[in-house]
Scaffold this active site. Structure first.
Site, PDB file in Angstrom:
ATOM      1  CG  ASN A   6     -26.810 -27.877  -9.716  1.00  0.00           C
ATOM      2  OD1 ASN A   6     -26.896 -29.072  -9.523  1.00  0.00           O
ATOM      3  ND2 ASN A   6     -25.655 -27.268  -9.774  1.00  0.00           N
ATOM      4  CG  ASP A   7     -24.757 -24.832 -12.123  1.00  0.00           C
ATOM      5  OD1 ASP A   7     -25.533 -24.735 -11.172  1.00  0.00           O
ATOM      6  OD2 ASP A   7     -23.526 -24.747 -12.001  1.00  0.00           O
ATOM      7  NE  ARG A  63     -17.301 -23.485  -7.928  1.00  0.00           N
ATOM      8  CZ  ARG A  63     -16.765 -23.032  -6.787  1.00  0.00           C
ATOM      9  NH1 ARG A  63     -15.515 -23.322  -6.489  1.00  0.00           N
ATOM     10  NH2 ARG A  63     -17.475 -22.280  -5.978  1.00  0.00           N
ATOM     11  CD1 TRP A  87     -19.928 -31.017 -10.010  1.00  0.00           C
ATOM     12  CD2 TRP A  87     -18.299 -29.766  -9.111  1.00  0.00           C
ATOM     13  NE1 TRP A  87     -19.846 -31.337  -8.676  1.00  0.00           N
ATOM     14  CE2 TRP A  87     -18.858 -30.582  -8.104  1.00  0.00           C
ATOM     15  CE3 TRP A  87     -17.263 -28.904  -8.774  1.00  0.00           C
ATOM     16  CZ2 TRP A  87     -18.409 -30.551  -6.787  1.00  0.00           C
ATOM     17  CZ3 TRP A  87     -16.811 -28.854  -7.464  1.00  0.00           C
ATOM     18  CH2 TRP A  87     -17.384 -29.676  -6.482  1.00  0.00           C
TER      19      TRP A  87
END
Ligand code: DQQ
Length: 643
Positions: free
Chosen positions: A126-127, A250, A186
């Protein structure tokens, strides 16, 4: 803080327990040692093959439950991923009505893998995280699941490139191995300090599922590959402050320098339904002070993920480093809205004294106005490329097929081709995004069509050979006298709800059809559509219609798009990057951008066709089209011998 939401903020705080109490026992397989690089890669490949074999076997039995996705003969029941841990949903619930699983063949699934977009060798991505340029190499880090083609166990994948197109995969930069990131390493951003030091601040999901910010830095700055990353021993460096939920804190930005010489880092959060950007000040990236005022807040927009904040020049063509401010500078504030999974931005002014950003147009504020991309696109992140003095933007595009199909094909998600971002000096109201120049190195055969007259209802095939990897630039001239003479046409048009490419109006749609088969049972049209009000104002829409992109049932097939400014004297122009299951479409030089994910079953391999069309009823269009076939990028493992 002025809004009702902010006034009603709860007053709680998170205090992490001592490090020693929560450090999990060392897990040897999570520890990466440079010396074991090749054996690690070999082992990963072996594990990957075993995983595929396992998945295929399970699929044959028509029952998969390894990652929670249940397959049966009739359908599948996706389960939520991410939300319980406090991030945006990573499962595609638009397919949750359990449609039949389409009988995908290996040939179809293999075809979906792209030729020139960045993807890891397998599994979930993902990101984009911490993009940077260092000693001749562009570095891309990304959210990655080493274990499966679904979100989970998030680790930082790492790849390097000299040209942003051809890539080498490197060993993971960071794995979840500390109490403060054991549930996921993350999203985060890189800051390059004036002395060359690289600072990475990232969100960790703790053993207690609390979102904290951590500091990491390269073990050896003189290593161009930045292979080894050290997690600061005093992590976490930030925990949720009073009033901020432990799962609403976040995705730190790249830092910029404030007027007092201190670094500022922004983070996304929310208070009730108000999306906010908190700002911290630091001198050493280990201790921080929360500024009293938020950078910006927009009621009703919910949690802001992956905030990006950067300056653009209103006078010059080059990009700006993140700390630049002053005359001739505007600031872009971008937020990824957890609530609707879209990236929104607005242009505005940043006052560093008050630490306030003010949108140029409050009606087009962040989350309620412009989108970075009107298609399948999220969690984008920009960085200043000091090598070429430009601002580059990465974005994550996830799948619109079923999770079950992702498990079968063994991978999920792509990164879009990096885009250069500049302020649109002509409109003064939007950014322009354009694929990096380097992608043009992949152009091979060019086929040019001059002045193709498209009468109302025309469809003209373009004979370009293999049409699965293309770069297309098309311009369209319309009869402006007819446009001027017409009093009213299709007021209130909407790309998504007005019937798509098959719905005919006086001035649209006209454009390109890609990833189509000969008879167009499958097709992805990208087009302009002009509406005109009685006030004499014409509004142009730029849309992509996925509704017939695949005959498979277990695929989401939406119609995307928005308005695009077309100024006096301009013709209508579009550029499409077509690469198997992705189409990136840039309208009017990149004023409006749409990323589509499509999964044809017939329009694949040599059966893929491309057309130019005009489905308007009241106007003829003249098209000029240049189509380049695109070579594949080289995306490979890096071997230490190459160092
Ligand atoms: N993805 C990360 C989070 C971020 C989200 C987790 C956005 O840090 O908020 O994989 O996609």
């Amino acid at each position: 803080m002025t809004t009702t939401d902010l006034e009603h903020a709860t007053s709680t705080s998170y205090y992490p327990l001592p490090d020693s109490d929560h450090r999990p026992p060392p897990s040897p397989w999570r520890q990466r040692r440079p010396i074991t690089l090749l054996s690690g890669i070999f082992l990963s490949m072996l594990l990957f093959s075993s995983l595929i074999a396992l998945i295929v076997t399970q699929h044959r039995q028509q029952h998969i439950d390894g990652d929670g996705t249940r397959l049966s003969k009739k359908g599948f029941e996706p389960i939520s991923r991410g939300v319980s841990q406090g991030v945006s949903e990573k499962t595609n619930f638009r397919l949750s009505s359990s449609p039949e699983i389409y009988p995908w063949t290996n040939a179809m699934l293999s075809w979906q893998r792209t030729g020139f977009h960045f993807q890891p060798p397998n599994n979930w991505m993902n990101d984009p995280n911490g993009p940077l340029y260092h000693m001749g190499w562009y570095h891309l880090f990304y959210q990655y699941n080493p274990d499966a083609a679904v979100w989970g166990n998030i680790t930082w994948g790492h790849a390097i490139s000299t040209d942003l197109i051809n890539w080498y995969h490197l060993p993971f930069a960071m794995v979840p191995d500390q109490w403060y990131d054991i549930k996921g390493v993350w999203t985060g951003s890189a800051t390059i300090l004036p002395n060359g030091q690289i600072v990475m601040i990232y969100t960790g999901d703790t053993n207690e599922e609390v979102q904290v910010q951590n500091l990491a830095y390269p073990a050896n700055l003189s290593d161009p590959l930045l292979l080894d990353w050290v997690k600061y021993s005093g992590n976490p460096v930030l925990t949720p402050p009073p009033g901020i939920g432990t799962k609403d804190f976040r995705d730190p930005t790249t830092a910029w320098i404030g007027p007092n010489g201190k670094w500022r880092v922004a983070l996304g959060s929310k208070v009730n339904k108000t999306g906010i950007t908190l700002v911290y000040e630091t001198t050493d990236f280990t201790s921080y002070e929360l500024l009293d005022e938020v950078l910006h807040a927009v009621p009703g927009t919910g949690m802001w993920e992956c905030v990006d904040f950067y300056p653009v020049s209103t006078t010059k063509a080059n990009g700006l480093d993140t700390s630049v401010n002053g005359p001739g500078v505007k600031h872009v504030l971008k937020s990824s809205l957890d609530d609707d999974k879209h990236d929104y931005y607005a242009l505005g002014t940043y006052d560093p004294i008050s630490n306030k950003w003010t949108p140029d147009n409050p009606e087009l504020d962040v989350g309620i106005g412009l989108r970075v991309d009107y298609g399948k696109y999220y969690a984008s992140k920009s960085f200043f490329d000091q090598n070429k003095q430009r601002r580059l933007l990465w974005g994550w595009t996830s799948e619109t097929d079923s999770e079950a199909a992702d498990i079968l094909k063994g991978w999920a998600s792509l990164q879009t081709i990096p885009r250069e971002v500049v302020f649109d000096k002509k409109t003064g109201e939007n950014i322009i995004q354009w694929p990096v120049k380097e992608v043009e190195k992949l152009r091979s055969k060019s086929t040019v069509y001059h002045k193709v007259l498209l009468e109302p209802g025309s469809l003209v095939p373009l004979d370009v050979g293999l049409a699965t990897q293309l770069d297309i630039i098309a311009t369209f001239d319309i009869d402006s006298a007819t446009l001027e003479a017409t009093l009213e046409a299709d007021v209130g048009y909407n790309c998504t709800t007005s019937g798509g490419s098959s719905s005919r109006g006086i001035f649209g749609p006209f454009g390109l059809v890609v990833l189509a088969d000969e008879s167009r049972t499958e097709q992805t049209p990208v087009y302009f559509y002009i509406a005109k009000g009685t006030d004499g104002v014409a509004t142009t829409y730029f849309c992509a219609d996925q509704s017939k992109s695949s005959t498979a049932s277990d695929v989401v097939k939406l119609i995307y798009g928005s308005t695009v400014p077309v100024l006096d004297g301009e013709n209508f122009s579009m550029r499409l990057l077509v690469d198997h299951s992705i189409v990136e479409s840039f309208g009017q030089g990149g004023r409006t951008v749409i990323t589509s994910r499509v999964y044809p079953t017939k329009a694949i391999y040599s059966a893929t066709r491309v057309f130019v069309f005009n489905n308007a009823t009241g106007i003829s269009v003249t098209a000029n089209v240049n189509v380049w076939n695109m070579d594949s990028a080289k995306i490979d493992y890096f071997t230490l011998g190459r160092r």
